[in-house]
Design a protein around this motif. Structure first.
Motif, PDB file in Angstrom:
ATOM      1  N   ASN A  52      -8.601  -1.122  -5.432  1.00  0.00           N
ATOM      2  CA  ASN A  52      -7.791  -2.237  -4.698  1.00  0.00           C
ATOM      3  C   ASN A  52      -8.151  -2.409  -3.442  1.00  0.00           C
ATOM      4  OD1 ASN A  52      -6.271  -2.885  -7.182  1.00  0.00           O
ATOM      5  ND2 ASN A  52      -5.028  -0.966  -6.615  1.00  0.00           N
ATOM      6  N   LEU A  54      -6.971  -4.513   0.608  1.00  0.00           N
ATOM      7  CA  LEU A  54      -5.909  -5.274   1.246  1.00  0.00           C
ATOM      8  C   LEU A  54      -6.915  -5.782   2.358  1.00  0.00           C
ATOM      9  CD1 LEU A  54      -3.173  -6.281   1.740  1.00  0.00           C
ATOM     10  CD2 LEU A  54      -2.856  -4.199   3.003  1.00  0.00           C
ATOM     11  N   LEU A 172       1.402  -1.303  -1.405  1.00  0.00           N
ATOM     12  CA  LEU A 172       0.160  -1.434  -0.646  1.00  0.00           C
ATOM     13  C   LEU A 172      -0.682  -0.549   0.252  1.00  0.00           C
ATOM     14  CD1 LEU A 172       1.319  -5.123   0.491  1.00  0.00           C
ATOM     15  CD2 LEU A 172      -0.144  -4.457  -1.413  1.00  0.00           C
ATOM     16  N   TYR A 176      -4.050   0.593  -1.928  1.00  0.00           N
ATOM     17  CA  TYR A 176      -4.763  -0.466  -1.708  1.00  0.00           C
ATOM     18  C   TYR A 176      -5.775   0.149  -0.272  1.00  0.00           C
ATOM     19  CZ  TYR A 176      -3.066  -4.193  -4.574  1.00  0.00           C
ATOM     20  OH  TYR A 176      -2.634  -5.021  -5.470  1.00  0.00           O
ATOM     21  N   ARG A 178      -7.345  -0.608   3.130  1.00  0.00           N
ATOM     22  CA  ARG A 178      -7.035  -1.546   4.005  1.00  0.00           C
ATOM     23  C   ARG A 178      -8.656  -2.134   4.358  1.00  0.00           C
ATOM     24  NH1 ARG A 178      -6.402  -2.124   9.579  1.00  0.00           N
ATOM     25  NH2 ARG A 178      -5.445  -3.933  10.095  1.00  0.00           N
TER      26      ARG A 178
END
Length: 194
Positions: A52, A54, A172, A176, A178
């Motif tokens: 994932n 972000l 998050l 995730y 970043r």
């Protein structure tokens, strides 16, 4: 621009200053070149096990554009991709839940079933208890299913926690990768003819 027409080759690094930012202590163009290369590799090497992402940073720095490039490349590789603005996503989820809207229900199934879900502009939608609950459920369901999600937002970590919840911010941060977007608003630069 239209989602689906973007190509990584169109991403212009010359919009980003080639100097050390005194506040951040980094060369903005070098950071954005790394961001571009990370996004390109992610798209080209996408599998059902991809992580994932972000995307975070101020408005007008290329988050939507690079998200669209990833969507196009991943879809061209045969994976199912759903690209949705946060506003439209939560509106559909609300319609499916409260209005018994068949089209919205079908869209909501796509949000959890697709190989890659891209949620653009998280934080621009109407806030509230339903949005927080729906976001938590969506993030959690996709993490548990091992499905890749990309979320772009102008909000930093603290703002995400304030707007939504500690549980969402924690997921998050923990699930995730970043990707930082830096620089000055490209739309404004284009408007000034730079």
């Amino acid at each position: 621009f239209l989602i689906g027409q973007e190509k990584f080759e169109q991403f212009r690094l010359d919009y980003y200053p080639d100097r050390i930012d005194p506040k951040l202590g980094v060369n903005i163009r070098q950071v954005m070149e790394k961001t571009l290369n990370t996004c390109r590799r992610y798209a080209i090497n996408f599998t059902e096990k991809s992580p994932n992402l972000l995307f975070s940073g101020d408005t007008g720095l290329g988050k939507t554009f690079l998200s669209a490039c990833i969507a196009r490349t991943v879809a061209d590789s045969g994976y199912s991709v759903v690209y949705e603005s946060a506003n439209h996503l939560f509106s559909n989820m609300e319609s499916a839940r409260f209005n018994d809207d068949a089209d919205a229900r079908r869209d909501c199934k796509k949000y959890t079933a697709c190989d890659l879900l891209i949620v653009d502009d998280l934080g621009t939608e109407m806030g509230g208890q339903f949005t927080t609950s729906a976001l938590y459920g969506l993030i959690n369901d996709r993490i548990l299913a091992g499905k890749a999600t990309i979320i772009s937002t102008n909000l930093n970590s603290e703002d995400l926690e304030k707007r939504y919840s500690a549980a969402i911010a924690s997921r998050l941060r923990g699930n995730y990768r970043r990707i930082a977007f830096m620089g000055e608003d490209i739309r404004l630069k284009k408007n000034r003819g730079l």
